[in-house]
Design a protein around this motif. Structure first.
Motif, PDB file in Angstrom:
ATOM      1  N   GLU A 157       0.680  -1.547  -0.118  1.00 17.34           N
ATOM      2  CA  GLU A 157      -0.018  -0.025  -0.396  1.00 17.34           C
ATOM      3  C   GLU A 157       0.637   1.527  -0.175  1.00 17.34           C
ATOM      4  OE1 GLU A 157      -3.999  -0.366   2.800  1.00 17.34           O
ATOM      5  OE2 GLU A 157      -2.104  -0.140   3.893  1.00 17.34           O
ATOM      6  N   SER A 158       1.529   1.498   0.652  1.00 22.60           N
ATOM      7  CA  SER A 158       2.985   2.180   1.045  1.00 22.60           C
ATOM      8  C   SER A 158       4.026   2.334   0.212  1.00 22.60           C
ATOM      9  CB  SER A 158       2.929   2.742   2.385  1.00 22.60           C
ATOM     10  OG  SER A 158       3.725   1.382   2.643  1.00 22.60           O
ATOM     11  N   GLN A 159       4.570   1.521  -0.375  1.00 21.93           N
ATOM     12  CA  GLN A 159       5.369   1.618  -1.605  1.00 21.93           C
ATOM     13  C   GLN A 159       5.372   0.976  -2.792  1.00 21.93           C
ATOM     14  OE1 GLN A 159       9.154  -0.969   0.329  1.00 21.93           O
ATOM     15  NE2 GLN A 159       8.343  -0.156   3.096  1.00 21.93           N
ATOM     16  N   ASN A 160       5.735   1.896  -3.840  1.00 26.62           N
ATOM     17  CA  ASN A 160       6.472   1.268  -5.088  1.00 26.62           C
ATOM     18  C   ASN A 160       6.952  -0.008  -5.435  1.00 26.62           C
ATOM     19  OD1 ASN A 160       4.194   3.253  -5.708  1.00 26.62           O
ATOM     20  ND2 ASN A 160       5.705   4.724  -5.795  1.00 26.62           N
ATOM     21  N   PRO A 161       7.115  -0.921  -5.834  1.00 23.28           N
ATOM     22  CA  PRO A 161       7.765  -1.718  -6.367  1.00 23.28           C
ATOM     23  C   PRO A 161       9.285  -1.295  -6.970  1.00 23.28           C
ATOM     24  CG  PRO A 161       6.113  -2.714  -7.736  1.00 23.28           C
ATOM     25  CD  PRO A 161       5.523  -0.393  -7.249  1.00 23.28           C
ATOM     26  N   PRO A 162      10.412  -1.569  -7.047  1.00 27.33           N
ATOM     27  CA  PRO A 162      10.931  -2.445  -6.500  1.00 27.33           C
ATOM     28  C   PRO A 162      10.583  -2.499  -5.229  1.00 27.33           C
ATOM     29  CG  PRO A 162      12.428  -1.612  -7.558  1.00 27.33           C
ATOM     30  CD  PRO A 162      11.435  -0.986  -8.081  1.00 27.33           C
ATOM     31  N   ILE A 163      10.039  -4.423  -4.435  1.00 23.56           N
ATOM     32  CA  ILE A 163       9.586  -4.291  -3.001  1.00 23.56           C
ATOM     33  C   ILE A 163      10.603  -5.706  -3.143  1.00 23.56           C
ATOM     34  CG2 ILE A 163       8.329  -4.282  -1.238  1.00 23.56           C
ATOM     35  CD1 ILE A 163       6.189  -3.285  -3.461  1.00 23.56           C
ATOM     36  N   ARG A 164      11.624  -5.485  -2.190  1.00 23.75           N
ATOM     37  CA  ARG A 164      12.580  -6.704  -1.163  1.00 23.75           C
ATOM     38  C   ARG A 164      12.017  -6.469   0.506  1.00 23.75           C
ATOM     39  NH1 ARG A 164      17.929  -7.887  -4.231  1.00 23.75           N
ATOM     40  NH2 ARG A 164      16.804  -5.741  -5.177  1.00 23.75           N
ATOM     41  N   THR A 165      11.064  -7.585   0.782  1.00 29.34           N
ATOM     42  CA  THR A 165      11.520  -7.134   2.273  1.00 29.34           C
ATOM     43  C   THR A 165      11.075  -8.243   2.914  1.00 29.34           C
ATOM     44  OG1 THR A 165       9.754  -5.324   3.878  1.00 29.34           O
ATOM     45  CG2 THR A 165       9.064  -6.440   3.088  1.00 29.34           C
ATOM     46  N   ILE A 166      11.091  -8.298   3.909  1.00 29.46           N
ATOM     47  CA  ILE A 166      11.010  -9.520   5.269  1.00 29.46           C
ATOM     48  C   ILE A 166      10.395  -8.853   6.406  1.00 29.46           C
ATOM     49  CG2 ILE A 166      11.974 -11.821   4.647  1.00 29.46           C
ATOM     50  CD1 ILE A 166      14.199 -10.363   6.883  1.00 29.46           C
ATOM     51  N   SER A 167       9.390  -9.714   7.324  1.00 31.06           N
ATOM     52  CA  SER A 167       8.582  -8.834   8.095  1.00 31.06           C
ATOM     53  C   SER A 167       8.661  -9.917   9.244  1.00 31.06           C
ATOM     54  CB  SER A 167       7.133  -8.457   7.969  1.00 31.06           C
ATOM     55  OG  SER A 167       7.010  -7.945   6.764  1.00 31.06           O
ATOM     56  N   PRO A 168       9.260  -9.682  10.145  1.00 32.18           N
ATOM     57  CA  PRO A 168       9.394 -10.589  11.623  1.00 32.18           C
ATOM     58  C   PRO A 168       7.978  -9.957  12.323  1.00 32.18           C
ATOM     59  CG  PRO A 168      10.976  -9.577  11.512  1.00 32.18           C
ATOM     60  CD  PRO A 168      10.645  -9.094  10.558  1.00 32.18           C
ATOM     61  N   GLY A 169       7.354 -11.107  12.781  1.00 37.40           N
ATOM     62  CA  GLY A 169       6.502 -10.578  14.072  1.00 37.40           C
ATOM     63  C   GLY A 169       6.179 -11.283  15.170  1.00 37.40           C
ATOM     64  N   ARG A 170       5.097 -10.864  15.741  1.00 35.59           N
ATOM     65  CA  ARG A 170       3.871 -11.788  16.845  1.00 35.59           C
ATOM     66  C   ARG A 170       2.760 -12.273  15.927  1.00 35.59           C
ATOM     67  NH1 ARG A 170       3.906 -10.493  23.125  1.00 35.59           N
ATOM     68  NH2 ARG A 170       3.303  -8.692  22.226  1.00 35.59           N
TER      69      ARG A 170
END
Ligand code: DAH
Length: 340
Positions: free
Chosen positions: A177-190
């Motif tokens: 929603e908030s970023q334009n590609p290229p997107i390369r991300t990891i999301s750690p969480g509970r």
């Protein structure tokens, strides 16, 4: 009078005082109002005038000596009786204090993050209390679709629905929603699910979500990325296999197994004699999801994956009961001391 003073002086010098009781009788005998030194001041009245200066000085010297004695004996006795605090032995070897160790979940979480950081994935985070849109709707879970029942949700509020996120895939939606590609991300969480606690399930656990969106991202990019991850995590000889599966937010979807790191694929009780261990879900981001999050699905494609940190920690450290990660039993945690 002078002889009396000299006599008392000698008495004081000869005294041996070693305990609090002895000190107290010394105080009563010499220093109290009815004590011997005070009595000298009474006798002083009868001293002939011409002797007063000399005798007066002698009495004062004796009195000061007695008080000094009393004070120094008092602190000496207190010090002896209070060994622990005052009797410091500077030659004693240092006692090492035990520092805490990193929790195995933190260790594995960090290891996963480091592996993906090395190939350009950066961390993004999202809220644990999430709205329905980011947990379900944006990710292509239709209203009333049975897929919503796949995960038993803890709701905080109904209409609009606010819940504890059931997976970190919600962060995918927020990032797109908030970023334009290229997107390369990891999301750690509970993450949170309304599940009975057992050796294999818990109502709170940890996930790491991965997302890659760009032009021409293909399934082979997904496979190569996950193979790299598996080898880094479980060892160079590790093999992977992808089995067709279903998730509302990916098409096609797959589950990934790694060759069993305990028996090397030959079959053992950990892999239930299959030679394989399931470790994550993945797939190509469904074009509907890209659209829901404002990304042009004609121009861009992407892959996503999600894994449970506890699951990986159990396999890596051969822990048979998930609850051990939450009980904080020192005997369990101590085994990870020094594992960084
Ligand atoms: N969200 C899924 C779960 O909690 C895991 C998952 C599967 C994440 C496939 C993904 C994916 O990104 O593509 O079970």
């Amino acid at each position: 009078m002078k002889e009396k003073i000299e006599g008392l002086k000698k008495q004081l010098n000869d005294l041996k005082i070693e305990s609090e009781e002895q000190l107290e009788s010394f105080r009563l005998k010499y220093l109290s109002k009815k004590g011997l030194i005070q009595s000298l001041f009474e006798d002083f009245k009868n001293v002939p005038k011409e002797d007063k200066p000399d005798v007066g000085q002698m009495v004062n010297v004796l009195k000061n000596q007695a008080y000094e004695m009393y004070n120094s004996l008092k602190s000496e006795i207190a010090r002896k009786e209070d060994k622990g605090t005052n009797d410091i032995d500077l030659t004693r070897p240092v006692e090492f204090s035990h520092f805490g160790a990193r929790h195995p979940i933190s260790l594995v979480r960090k290891e996963i993050i480091d592996i993906f950081n090395r190939i350009g994935f950066i961390i993004s985070e999202g809220p644990e209390v999430e709205d329905d849109f980011h947990v379900f709707t944006a990710l292509n879970f239709p209203e009333e679709h049975p897929a919503r029942d796949m995960q038993d949700t803890f709701f905080i509020e109904k209409d609009p629905d606010i819940a504890l996120r059931t997976h970190t895939s919600s962060v995918q939606a927020r990032v797109m929603e908030s970023q334009n590609p290229p997107i390369r991300t990891i999301s750690p969480g509970r993450v949170f699910r309304n599940e009975a606690i057992s050796a294999r399930a818990h109502c709170i656990f940890h996930q790491v979500e991965g997302l890659y969106v760009d032009k021409n991202v293909s399934f082979s990019d997904l496979k190569q990325t996950l193979l790299y991850f598996a080898k880094e995590m479980f060892g160079e000889e590790t093999k992977i296999r992808l089995r067709p599966s279903y998730f509302p937010f990916t098409e096609p979807s797959a589950e990934m197994d790694v060759s069993c790191n305990i028996c090397g694929g030959k079959g053992c009780n950990v892999c239930k004699y299959t030679g394989w261990l399931e470790i994550l879900g993945c797939g190509m981001v469904d074009p509907n999801v890209l659209k829901n999050c404002g990304i042009d699905s004609e121009k861009y494609t992407g892959f996503a994956f999600g894994m449970g940190v506890e699951r990986i920690a159990m396999l890596k450290y051969q822990v048979k009961d998930l609850r051990l990660f939450f009980e904080n039993d020192k005997r369990f945690l101590d085994q990870f001391r020094g594992a960084y």
